[in-house]
Design an enzyme around this catalytic site. Structure first.
Site, mmCIF file in Angstrom:
data_model
loop_
_atom_site.group_PDB
_atom_site.id
_atom_site.type_symbol
_atom_site.label_atom_id
_atom_site.label_comp_id
_atom_site.label_asym_id
_atom_site.label_seq_id
_atom_site.Cartn_x
_atom_site.Cartn_y
_atom_site.Cartn_z
ATOM 1 N N SER A 106 33.822 29.627 41.826
ATOM 2 C CA SER A 106 33.472 30.731 42.714
ATOM 3 C C SER A 106 34.650 31.654 42.986
ATOM 4 O O SER A 106 34.502 32.638 43.717
ATOM 5 C CB SER A 106 32.945 30.176 44.045
ATOM 6 O OG SER A 106 33.965 29.507 44.748
ATOM 7 N N THR A 243 32.905 31.402 47.488
ATOM 8 C CA THR A 243 34.061 32.219 47.888
ATOM 9 C C THR A 243 35.032 31.280 48.569
ATOM 10 O O THR A 243 34.636 30.203 49.007
ATOM 11 C CB THR A 243 33.576 33.266 48.920
ATOM 12 O OG1 THR A 243 32.596 34.093 48.326
ATOM 13 C CG2 THR A 243 34.684 34.120 49.477
ATOM 14 N N THR A 261 37.193 35.929 45.941
ATOM 15 C CA THR A 261 35.985 35.430 45.281
ATOM 16 C C THR A 261 35.792 36.036 43.892
ATOM 17 O O THR A 261 36.319 37.120 43.610
ATOM 18 C CB THR A 261 34.740 35.782 46.128
ATOM 19 O OG1 THR A 261 33.585 35.143 45.592
ATOM 20 C CG2 THR A 261 34.493 37.285 46.149
ATOM 21 N N ARG A 271 29.211 45.316 40.849
ATOM 22 C CA ARG A 271 28.705 44.864 42.162
ATOM 23 C C ARG A 271 29.883 44.345 43.010
ATOM 24 O O ARG A 271 30.701 43.567 42.548
ATOM 25 C CB ARG A 271 27.685 43.754 41.966
ATOM 26 C CG ARG A 271 27.113 43.179 43.267
ATOM 27 C CD ARG A 271 27.849 41.917 43.722
ATOM 28 N NE ARG A 271 27.214 41.262 44.863
ATOM 29 C CZ ARG A 271 27.757 40.242 45.526
ATOM 30 N NH1 ARG A 271 28.926 39.767 45.175
ATOM 31 N NH2 ARG A 271 27.125 39.709 46.547
ATOM 32 N N THR A 294 31.331 33.122 53.699
ATOM 33 C CA THR A 294 30.956 32.806 52.321
ATOM 34 C C THR A 294 29.429 32.795 52.297
ATOM 35 O O THR A 294 28.789 32.543 53.312
ATOM 36 C CB THR A 294 31.496 31.432 51.877
ATOM 37 O OG1 THR A 294 30.974 30.418 52.738
ATOM 38 C CG2 THR A 294 33.024 31.378 51.954
ATOM 39 N N GLY A 295 28.879 33.070 51.131
ATOM 40 C CA GLY A 295 27.417 33.110 51.047
ATOM 41 C C GLY A 295 26.945 34.492 50.635
ATOM 42 O O GLY A 295 27.737 35.295 50.120
HETATM 43 N N1 GLY Z 1 30.230 36.101 49.553
HETATM 44 C C1 GLY Z 1 30.605 36.401 48.230
HETATM 45 C C2 GLY Z 1 29.781 37.435 47.592
HETATM 46 O O1 GLY Z 1 28.637 37.636 47.948
HETATM 47 O O2 GLY Z 1 30.284 38.085 46.685
#
Ligand code: GLY
Length: 393
Positions: A106, A243, A261, A271, A294-295
């Site tokens: 990640s 992340t 991340t 993105r 994170t998430g």
């Molecule tokens: N939380 C990491 C992402 O959505 O890129």
């Protein structure tokens, strides 16, 4: 929909203020605490959240917190910070261990790539005493984006550099370009690509290769070199928006924070998630504390997740309560059908982490499963479950 069930709800969600109209609901008694000249707020009584005392409520003094994949990071950052290094630099030193780890898919080297098979990294760093931030997004070929973000903070008048410009800046700062795909992450991307049903990419059933009883040349060469092999064709296709976040407070009460991340796996190139967005994936205020997430990044961006947590701490919530309150905002504002389960709740998880200026800390997640790492003032490092907003999906 989740029914308010705690004194946290009573005290903070029924209060009518100008901030309430804006969706930031704070108790009027706590508004004074948002004055940056004020002292850190006194924590509410233990048990105020209706969940009983939470781990971290009573901790005071130097502390480093990270997402659950970061016990090495908190330990390293604590050691570096204890030697007198600024918390913002210490957290970058901490997360470097995870960025360098090929097993963490990640973050950094070994992070899962975008839909073109290219690893694009996002990171941000914030320094409490100067309230300055640096960030990079969609950065390719550089293993340690948090260190590049720190250079943006320290050596430019800017906050966020992206893509080609971020890469050129990193190279100018002496960072070396390298391939960030590992054999494992490359093989995972191929499996994902082949599973997408595009006519010309054959999946394992369509490929008819190797013939029964044969081994592939790659398998032979790996055996010959006694190397480990990339996972086979039928290994599960991983998915992550994982992340690492890391925040620190030192003995002087100075705060620093960092999030880094590889972002959402198989994402559309370009993105950008929450991690490099100041106030979304990471935020700190030296008078209050720090937070990170994170998430699912998109949900943290549209809810200003980390900024909200820090404001809730300013309003007097404990770190865990502040995290839960911010997650509740996300839940309440998740309205698209494709993001909801049959109970009308988000069909994704998110975990958030908070560290108050005085050393109190906490972490929460929408659903059970999240965890956080912490190195406390006694130098001990532990991993704790995040406090879930809901008991189950
Ligand atoms: N939380 C990491 C992402 O959505 O890129």
């Amino acid at each position: 929909m989740h029914t308010p069930r705690s004194s946290l709800d009573r005290r903070h969600f029924l209060t009518g203020t100008g901030l309430a109209a804006a969706g930031i609901l704070v108790p009027s008694r706590a508004l004074a605490a948002t004055d940056s000249r004020s002292q850190p707020p006194t924590p509410p009584d233990a048990g105020a959240s209706g969940r009983g005392p939470q781990v971290g409520d009573a901790h005071r003094g130097p502390c480093v917190i990270a997402s659950g994949n970061g016990p090495n990071a908190t330990e390293r950052a604590f050691k570096v910070m204890s030697a007198g290094v600024d918390p913002a630099e210490a957290v970058v030193a901490g997360v470097k261990l995870v960025e360098d780890d090929p097993k963490d898919t990640s973050v950094g080297y070994g992070g899962l790539p975008n839909e073109d098979g290219v690893v694009e990294l996002d990171a941000s760093v914030m320094h409490g005493p100067t309230h300055k931030a640096g960030a990079v997004a969609s950065l390719r070929n550089i293993k340690n984006p948090a260190a590049v973000a720190l250079k943006v903070l320290q050596r430019t008048d800017h906050v966020l550099l992206v893509g080609e410009g971020a890469l050129r800046f990193a190279k100018a700062q002496g960072f070396i370009e390298e391939n960030l795909l590992t054999p494992e992450s490359h093989a995972a991307w191929l499996r994902w690509k082949e599973s997408m049903g595009a006519d010309d990419w054959l999946n394992p059933e369509e490929r008819d290769w190797p013939r029964p009883g044969r081994k592939t040349l790659d398998e032979f060469l790996a055996d010959e070199a006694k190397q480990s092999r990339a996972p086979g064709d039928n290994a599960p296709i991983p998915f992550t928006w994982g992340t690492i976040h890391c925040s620190a407070v030192n003995a002087d009460g100075d705060v620093g924070a960092c999030t880094t991340t590889s972002g959402l796996s198989w994402k559309i190139p370009g993105r950008v998630g929450d991690s490099p967005i100041i106030g979304a994936g990471m935020y700190c205020e030296n008078e209050i504390g720090a937070a990170g997430s994170t998430g699912r990044g998109e949900s943290l961006i549209v809810n200003c997740g980390s900024f909200t947590i820090v404001q809730y701490m300013a309003a007097g919530l404990t770190p865990t309560e502040a995290c839960l309150a911010a997650l509740k905002r996300i839940v309440d504002r998740t309205r698209e059908k494709r993001l909801l389960n049959e109970k009308g709740r988000p069909n994704f998880n998110a975990s958030v982490y908070a560290l108050r200026k005085d050393g109190a800390y906490g972490g929460a997640c929408i659903y059970p499963g999240g965890s956080f790492a912490v190195t406390t003032s006694d130098g001990a490092t532990k991993v704790h479950p995040c406090t879930p907003l809901f008991d189950a999906q």
